[in-house]
Motif scaffolding. Structure first.
Motif, mmCIF file in Angstrom:
data_model
loop_
_atom_site.group_PDB
_atom_site.id
_atom_site.type_symbol
_atom_site.label_atom_id
_atom_site.label_comp_id
_atom_site.label_asym_id
_atom_site.label_seq_id
_atom_site.Cartn_x
_atom_site.Cartn_y
_atom_site.Cartn_z
ATOM 1 N N LEU A 92 0.812 -1.215 0.000
ATOM 2 C CA LEU A 92 0.000 0.000 0.000
ATOM 3 C C LEU A 92 0.847 1.266 0.000
ATOM 4 N N ASN A 93 1.966 1.249 0.712
ATOM 5 C CA ASN A 93 2.815 2.432 0.805
ATOM 6 C C ASN A 93 4.084 2.303 -0.031
ATOM 7 N N MET A 94 4.061 1.379 -0.979
ATOM 8 C CA MET A 94 5.243 1.157 -1.812
ATOM 9 C C MET A 94 4.838 1.320 -3.282
ATOM 10 N N LYS A 95 4.953 2.533 -3.781
ATOM 11 C CA LYS A 95 4.479 2.864 -5.117
ATOM 12 C C LYS A 95 5.365 2.300 -6.230
ATOM 13 N N ASN A 96 6.567 1.870 -5.860
ATOM 14 C CA ASN A 96 7.477 1.360 -6.898
ATOM 15 C C ASN A 96 7.391 -0.159 -7.058
ATOM 16 N N ILE A 97 6.312 -0.763 -6.552
ATOM 17 C CA ILE A 97 6.112 -2.204 -6.694
ATOM 18 C C ILE A 97 4.907 -2.470 -7.598
ATOM 19 N N SER A 98 5.072 -3.395 -8.543
ATOM 20 C CA SER A 98 3.966 -3.781 -9.413
ATOM 21 C C SER A 98 3.865 -5.304 -9.474
ATOM 22 N N ILE A 99 2.692 -5.794 -9.837
ATOM 23 C CA ILE A 99 2.448 -7.242 -9.932
ATOM 24 C C ILE A 99 1.999 -7.580 -11.347
ATOM 25 N N LEU A 100 2.647 -8.577 -11.924
ATOM 26 C CA LEU A 100 2.258 -9.085 -13.234
ATOM 27 C C LEU A 100 1.817 -10.538 -13.081
ATOM 28 N N SER A 101 1.025 -11.022 -14.023
ATOM 29 C CA SER A 101 0.573 -12.414 -13.998
ATOM 30 C C SER A 101 1.054 -13.128 -15.249
ATOM 31 N N ASN A 102 1.664 -14.285 -15.039
ATOM 32 C CA ASN A 102 2.142 -15.089 -16.159
ATOM 33 C C ASN A 102 1.270 -16.326 -16.332
ATOM 34 N N SER A 108 9.205 -24.124 -18.997
ATOM 35 C CA SER A 108 10.084 -23.298 -18.174
ATOM 36 C C SER A 108 9.359 -22.022 -17.734
ATOM 37 N N PRO A 109 8.386 -22.154 -16.831
ATOM 38 C CA PRO A 109 7.585 -20.994 -16.414
ATOM 39 C C PRO A 109 8.402 -19.889 -15.744
ATOM 40 N N LYS A 110 9.478 -20.233 -15.040
ATOM 41 C CA LYS A 110 10.276 -19.194 -14.384
ATOM 42 C C LYS A 110 10.919 -18.283 -15.419
ATOM 43 N N LYS A 111 11.429 -18.869 -16.498
ATOM 44 C CA LYS A 111 12.017 -18.046 -17.564
ATOM 45 C C LYS A 111 10.953 -17.169 -18.205
ATOM 46 N N GLU A 112 9.739 -17.702 -18.335
ATOM 47 C CA GLU A 112 8.625 -16.907 -18.867
ATOM 48 C C GLU A 112 8.365 -15.691 -17.972
ATOM 49 N N CYS A 113 8.360 -15.917 -16.666
ATOM 50 C CA CYS A 113 8.105 -14.832 -15.714
ATOM 51 C C CYS A 113 9.167 -13.747 -15.808
ATOM 52 N N ILE A 114 10.419 -14.164 -15.876
ATOM 53 C CA ILE A 114 11.510 -13.195 -15.958
ATOM 54 C C ILE A 114 11.428 -12.404 -17.260
ATOM 55 N N THR A 115 11.162 -13.104 -18.351
ATOM 56 C CA THR A 115 11.050 -12.434 -19.648
ATOM 57 C C THR A 115 9.901 -11.434 -19.646
ATOM 58 N N GLY A 215 16.539 -21.030 -26.784
ATOM 59 C CA GLY A 215 17.426 -22.174 -26.944
ATOM 60 C C GLY A 215 17.400 -23.126 -25.763
ATOM 61 N N ASN A 216 16.826 -22.693 -24.614
ATOM 62 C CA ASN A 216 16.765 -23.593 -23.453
ATOM 63 C C ASN A 216 15.447 -23.482 -22.694
ATOM 64 N N THR A 217 14.401 -23.069 -23.391
ATOM 65 C CA THR A 217 13.086 -22.966 -22.732
ATOM 66 C C THR A 217 12.453 -24.325 -22.493
ATOM 67 N N ASN A 218 13.079 -25.383 -23.017
ATOM 68 C CA ASN A 218 12.576 -26.737 -22.778
ATOM 69 C C ASN A 218 13.052 -27.300 -21.446
ATOM 70 N N ILE A 219 13.922 -26.551 -20.743
ATOM 71 C CA ILE A 219 14.468 -26.988 -19.453
ATOM 72 C C ILE A 219 13.902 -26.091 -18.363
ATOM 73 N N ALA A 220 13.320 -26.694 -17.336
ATOM 74 C CA ALA A 220 12.595 -25.919 -16.322
ATOM 75 C C ALA A 220 13.471 -24.892 -15.617
ATOM 76 N N SER A 221 14.674 -25.277 -15.224
ATOM 77 C CA SER A 221 15.554 -24.352 -14.517
ATOM 78 C C SER A 221 16.651 -23.875 -15.469
ATOM 79 N N GLY A 222 17.643 -23.182 -14.919
ATOM 80 C CA GLY A 222 18.757 -22.735 -15.759
ATOM 81 C C GLY A 222 18.613 -21.316 -16.252
ATOM 82 N N ASP A 223 17.727 -20.527 -15.632
ATOM 83 C CA ASP A 223 17.600 -19.134 -16.031
ATOM 84 C C ASP A 223 18.868 -18.348 -15.759
#
Length: 373
Positions: A92-102, A108-115, A215-223
Motif C-alpha cells: 500500500l505504501n510502496m508505489k514502486n512495486i507492481s504485480i504481473l501475472s504469467n 520453463s515458467p520461471k524463464k517466462e516470468c523473468i522475460t 534455446g533452453n526454454t525446454n528446461i525448467a531451470s537454468g535461467d
C-alpha cells in the motif's frame, strides 16, 4: 584401479586448489558512499510463496537505495495460495512495486516470468532474485558502485542459506559454501562457470542481444547458468563478480531430505545441456572424485584395494575441500557450520551418487508441478 584413483585425486586436488587460489584473487569490494546513479528493475517470480513474501517485502522496504532509482516487479506464476492478495496488502505504501501475472506456456515458467518482467521493466539494469530471499540493506548500493567503477554488462553476486541450527541445514550450507567458493574461484582464475539467479544482474540490452532464454526454454531451470554461458561468449570482459558482504542475499534451505533430493535432481537435469567446457570438466572431475571414494571403499571391503592409499586419498580430498569451504565460510560469516564438516564430508559422496542415479531415471517436482528430465 589404484592408478586411476591417484590420477583422479590429483586432478581434483589441482582443480579445487585453483578455486582456492582464485577465491583470494577476487578482492572484497568496499563501498565508498558514492552518489547513487544506476536505475534498477528488480524482477521476482513467485508461485505459492505466501509464507515467504512478508520477509521479502520487509527487506525491500528496508533497502537503503533511493526509491526513485528502482522498481520491483513481482511476477505471479499462477499461484494457488493468497500470495497476490498478501502483496497487494503489503504494498500500500510502496508505489514502486507492481504485480504481473504469467500464464504458463512452456516447460520453463520461471524463464517466462523473468522475460515478462523484463519486457515491462522501465529501467536498463535488471536484477533477478527469488521470493524466498531476504535482501540486505545496501544490496543495490553495492551493485551501483560496482557498475559505476567497472562499467559491466552482467554482474554475478553471492547467495547464502539462512541458518536454522539443524544438521540438514548445515549440510546444505556447507554444500552451498563449496559452490559459492567455486563460483568466486572460477572468476578469480578467469574461468567463470557458475552463478545463481537469486542474485544476478544484467542490462536489458544484453538480454535482448543474446535473445534472452531462447534455446533452453525446454528446461525448467537454468535461467542463470544458460544466460551466463551466452554472456561468456559475447561479452566475457564485461562480466564481473560482486564480492561484497553487503550484497549477500539470504535464502531458505530445503526443509526435508526428500525436498533436497528433488531440488538436486532438478539441478542435475540441466547439466547435460551445459555448453561451457570448463563447467562440464569441473562437474566430471567432482563426480569422478566422489565415485572414487565410494568405489575404493567397496573394493577395500572386499580386500582388493590398499587401505593406506584410500586413506591418503580421503585425507587429500578432506584437506582441499576444507580449505575452499573455510575461505567461503569466512566471507559469508558462517564459520559455525564447520562443526558439521566431518560428518557432511563423509555423507556427501553417497548423497551425490544417489542424486546422480535418481536423476537418470526419474522426473522431478517443483512448485507443485511435475517436470520431465
Amino acid at each position: 584401479m589404484i592408478l586411476i584413483s591417484i590420477i583422479i585425486t590429483i586432478l581434483y586436488l589441482v582443480l579445487i586448489g585453483c578455486f582456492s587460489f582464485g577465491f583470494d584473487k577476487i578482492k572484497n569490494f568496499m563501498l565508498e558512499d558514492l552518489i547513487s546513479k544506476t536505475k534498477f528493475s528488480i524482477i521476482i517470480p513467485f508461485r505459492n510463496e505466501a509464507k515467504n513474501l512478508p520477509d521479502l517485502l520487509k527487506s525491500i522496504k528496508s533497502l537503503n537505495y533511493p526509491k526513485h532509482l528502482f522498481e520491483v516487479i513481482l511476477v505471479d506464476d499462477m499461484s494457488e495460495d493468497n500470495s497476490v492478495k498478501l502483496i497487494k496488502e503489503c504494498k500500500l505504501n510502496m508505489k514502486n512495486i507492481s504485480i504481473l501475472s504469467n500464464k504458463k506456456q512452456t516447460t520453463s515458467p520461471k524463464k517466462e516470468c523473468i522475460t515478462l518482467g523484463i519486457n515491462q521493466a522501465k529501467f536498463e539494469w535488471i536484477i533477478t532474485t527469488d521470493a524466498d530471499c531476504v535482501l540486505p540493506k545496501y544490496w543495490l548500493d553495492s551493485y551501483d558502485e560496482l557498475i559505476q567503477k567497472t562499467n559491466p554488462k552482467c554482474v554475478v553476486a553471492p547467495v547464502s542459506f539462512k541458518e536454522t541450527g539443524t544438521f540438514l541445514n548445515r549440510f546444505q550450507i556447507l554444500d552451498l559454501l563449496s559452490l559459492q567458493g567455486a563460483t568466486i574461484g572460477g572468476f578469480g582464475i578467469k574461468k567463470p562457470f557458475l552463478c545463481n539467479g537469486a542474485n544476478l544482474a544484467y542490462t536489458k540490452a544484453l538480454f535482448l542481444q543474446v535473445n534472452g532464454f531462447e534455446g533452453n526454454t525446454n528446461i525448467a531451470s537454468g535461467d542463470d547458468i544458460f544466460l551466463l554461458e551466452k554472456v561468456l561468449k559475447t561479452h566475457p570482459q564485461e562480466l564481473h563478480y560482486l564480492k561484497s558482504e553487503h550484497a549477500i542475499i539470504k535464502t531458505n534451505s530445503q526443509q526435508s531430505w526428500k525436498a533436497l533430493t528433488s531440488q538436486r535432481v532438478r539441478w542435475a537435469a540441466k547439466t547435460s545441456s551445459y555448453n561451457n567446457w570448463f563447467g562440464k570438466l569441473t562437474g566430471l572431475i567432482v563426480l569422478l572424485m566422489n565415485a572414487v571414494i565410494i568405489t575404493d571403499l567397496l573394493l577395500l571391503i572386499f580386500a582388493v584395494f590398499n587401505f593406506k592409499i584410500w586413506l591418503y586419498i580421503l585425507v587429500i580430498k578432506f584437506s582441499i575441500d576444507f580449505l575452499l569451504i573455510y575461505k567461503s565460510s569466512i566471507f559469508f560469516n558462517q564459520k559455525g557450520v564447520l562443526i558439521s564438516f566431518l560428518f557432511a564430508f563423509i555423507l556427501y559422496p553417497f548423497f551425490s551418487a544417489y542424486v546422480a542415479v535418481i536423476s537418470m531415471f526419474s522426473n522431478y517436482q517443483w512448485k507443485g508441478r511435475e517436470f520431465k528430465k
